[in-house]
Design a protein around this motif. Sequence first.
Motif, mmCIF file in Angstrom:
data_model
loop_
_atom_site.group_PDB
_atom_site.id
_atom_site.type_symbol
_atom_site.label_atom_id
_atom_site.label_comp_id
_atom_site.label_asym_id
_atom_site.label_seq_id
_atom_site.Cartn_x
_atom_site.Cartn_y
_atom_site.Cartn_z
ATOM 1 N N ALA A 8 0.847 -1.192 0.000
ATOM 2 C CA ALA A 8 0.000 0.000 0.000
ATOM 3 C C ALA A 8 0.883 1.242 0.000
ATOM 4 C CB ALA A 8 -0.920 0.001 1.216
ATOM 5 N N HIS A 9 0.748 2.050 -1.035
ATOM 6 C CA HIS A 9 1.539 3.272 -1.177
ATOM 7 C C HIS A 9 0.833 4.439 -0.505
ATOM 8 C CE1 HIS A 9 3.816 6.534 -3.010
ATOM 9 N NE2 HIS A 9 2.690 7.043 -3.472
ATOM 10 N N HIS A 10 1.590 5.237 0.248
ATOM 11 C CA HIS A 10 1.072 6.453 0.865
ATOM 12 C C HIS A 10 2.078 7.583 0.657
ATOM 13 C CE1 HIS A 10 -2.216 4.432 3.077
ATOM 14 N NE2 HIS A 10 -1.360 3.440 3.196
ATOM 15 N N VAL A 11 1.555 8.781 0.459
ATOM 16 C CA VAL A 11 2.412 9.965 0.422
ATOM 17 C C VAL A 11 2.660 10.432 1.850
ATOM 18 C CG1 VAL A 11 1.595 10.653 -1.849
ATOM 19 C CG2 VAL A 11 0.422 11.513 0.198
ATOM 20 N N LEU A 139 8.420 2.547 -8.442
ATOM 21 C CA LEU A 139 8.906 3.211 -7.238
ATOM 22 C C LEU A 139 7.762 3.798 -6.424
ATOM 23 C CD1 LEU A 139 11.925 5.153 -8.783
ATOM 24 C CD2 LEU A 139 11.893 2.827 -7.849
ATOM 25 N N SER A 140 7.880 3.668 -5.116
ATOM 26 C CA SER A 140 6.963 4.289 -4.162
ATOM 27 C C SER A 140 7.661 5.507 -3.586
ATOM 28 C CB SER A 140 6.605 3.281 -3.059
ATOM 29 O OG SER A 140 5.790 3.866 -2.064
ATOM 30 N N ASP A 141 7.228 6.690 -4.042
ATOM 31 C CA ASP A 141 7.888 7.948 -3.715
ATOM 32 C C ASP A 141 6.928 8.823 -2.924
ATOM 33 O OD1 ASP A 141 8.982 10.617 -3.893
ATOM 34 O OD2 ASP A 141 10.243 9.933 -5.545
ATOM 35 N N SER A 142 7.384 9.342 -1.791
ATOM 36 C CA SER A 142 6.536 10.108 -0.877
ATOM 37 C C SER A 142 5.923 11.353 -1.512
ATOM 38 C CB SER A 142 7.351 10.539 0.346
ATOM 39 O OG SER A 142 8.410 11.402 -0.029
ATOM 40 N N GLU A 143 6.491 11.827 -2.611
ATOM 41 C CA GLU A 143 6.052 13.082 -3.219
ATOM 42 C C GLU A 143 4.887 12.916 -4.186
ATOM 43 O OE1 GLU A 143 7.400 16.290 -2.898
ATOM 44 O OE2 GLU A 143 8.615 15.577 -1.237
ATOM 45 N N PHE A 144 4.519 11.676 -4.514
ATOM 46 C CA PHE A 144 3.565 11.457 -5.591
ATOM 47 C C PHE A 144 2.452 10.517 -5.160
ATOM 48 C CE2 PHE A 144 7.537 12.786 -7.390
ATOM 49 C CZ PHE A 144 7.165 13.683 -8.387
ATOM 50 N N ASP A 145 1.223 10.828 -5.615
ATOM 51 C CA ASP A 145 0.054 10.062 -5.198
ATOM 52 C C ASP A 145 0.051 8.634 -5.734
ATOM 53 O OD1 ASP A 145 -1.016 12.188 -3.766
ATOM 54 O OD2 ASP A 145 -2.143 12.949 -5.491
ATOM 55 N N ARG A 247 10.182 23.339 2.170
ATOM 56 C CA ARG A 247 9.800 22.430 1.093
ATOM 57 C C ARG A 247 10.751 21.240 1.098
ATOM 58 N NH1 ARG A 247 6.376 24.853 -2.569
ATOM 59 N NH2 ARG A 247 7.196 23.648 -4.318
ATOM 60 N N ARG A 248 10.887 20.583 -0.036
ATOM 61 C CA ARG A 248 11.824 19.470 -0.194
ATOM 62 C C ARG A 248 11.693 18.433 0.926
ATOM 63 N NH1 ARG A 248 15.261 20.121 -4.381
ATOM 64 N NH2 ARG A 248 15.353 22.227 -5.278
ATOM 65 N N GLY A 249 10.451 18.136 1.291
ATOM 66 C CA GLY A 249 10.197 17.042 2.228
ATOM 67 C C GLY A 249 10.593 17.298 3.657
ATOM 68 N N THR A 250 10.588 18.560 4.088
ATOM 69 C CA THR A 250 10.985 18.846 5.473
ATOM 70 C C THR A 250 9.832 18.728 6.462
ATOM 71 O OG1 THR A 250 10.497 21.221 5.465
ATOM 72 C CG2 THR A 250 12.639 20.521 4.561
#
Length: 337
Positions: A8-11, A139-145, A247-250
């Motif tokens: 299960a992918h989550h942002v 890829l499961s990337d935190s930035e994308f739905d 920004r940048r995932g902080t």
Amino acid sequence: MVRVDDYAHHVGRHCGSTSLRNLAGHYGWGYDEETCFGLAAGLGFTYFEVDESPHRGFFGRPPRLEPAFFDRLAIDVDRHEGGDWETTLERIRTAVAAGDPALVFTDIYYLDYFGTDTHFAPHALLCVGIDEEAETALLSDSEFDELQEVSLERLRAAMASDHVLPLRNRHIVVADPEPDRTLADAAPEAIAEMAGTMLEPNDQDRDTGFGTQGIEGIRRLAEDLPSWVDLENPRWTVRFAYQNVERRGTGGGAFRRLYADFLERAADAVPALPDDAPSRMHDIAADWTAVGETLAEASERADPEAMRPALVDAGESIRDLADREERLYGELRAELA
């Protein structure tokens, strides 16, 4: 294609802690992102100088966030760095085929779905599928739905980047998904470790040879900030600094807001935690956000000399933040070490 079943992918708010949260969901550990971040002793600071643009920068997290999470909970993992791409790819493919997402560290410049011309590393994400016939990775990337697909060649470049921090095919795979420690066991130690390394960076962090760590790094940023007007492209350097605050995932406030949320969640599990620690960290996060706003405004000024007063003001605010963080971390270390 080989692919991790039932993943299960989550942002989320930060790449590393979101990847850990997604592993926690996959393996049933039951931790949200904020708790994963805190158990990884995820708050830190590194001020750095590099030869290429942006020339100056900082990170509000420590270099070893993800490995520290597994160490703190005594989760057995296989860690790899270095070696050739063929061996790395085979290891990732084998893990994915066995139902284990591979935590990989990348430079977003090479990930086409970001569409950026800026090198930024390490960016942590999970590889959950490999299609060797199509020569692509999922890829499961935190930035994308949604899950993202990239060519294996671009993934290879992203994992081998030597910009900012050399990556050298760094990746981690869970070997035994049963933690040997509970939140009550791990959280006090994680908070004490964070506080201790902010006050006195450990040898492992210093030995990276990259930047100035901890409170010392915050103070160096405060001192150097006005001199940024003399750099090659000060507007971009200052804009990049703003991005590394907000920004940048902080998660906002140079990662301090994310950590404040963890302290709130950990309070019941850590009776020795000072009652005012979460609120003080929230206040610190809010003032880092204010610094970010000052930097964003300064970056809009075309004349570097017109930027200088704002950078002086931001430096004074950062100097005050260093003092406040030092006091808080000293109290946390005294109570929990």
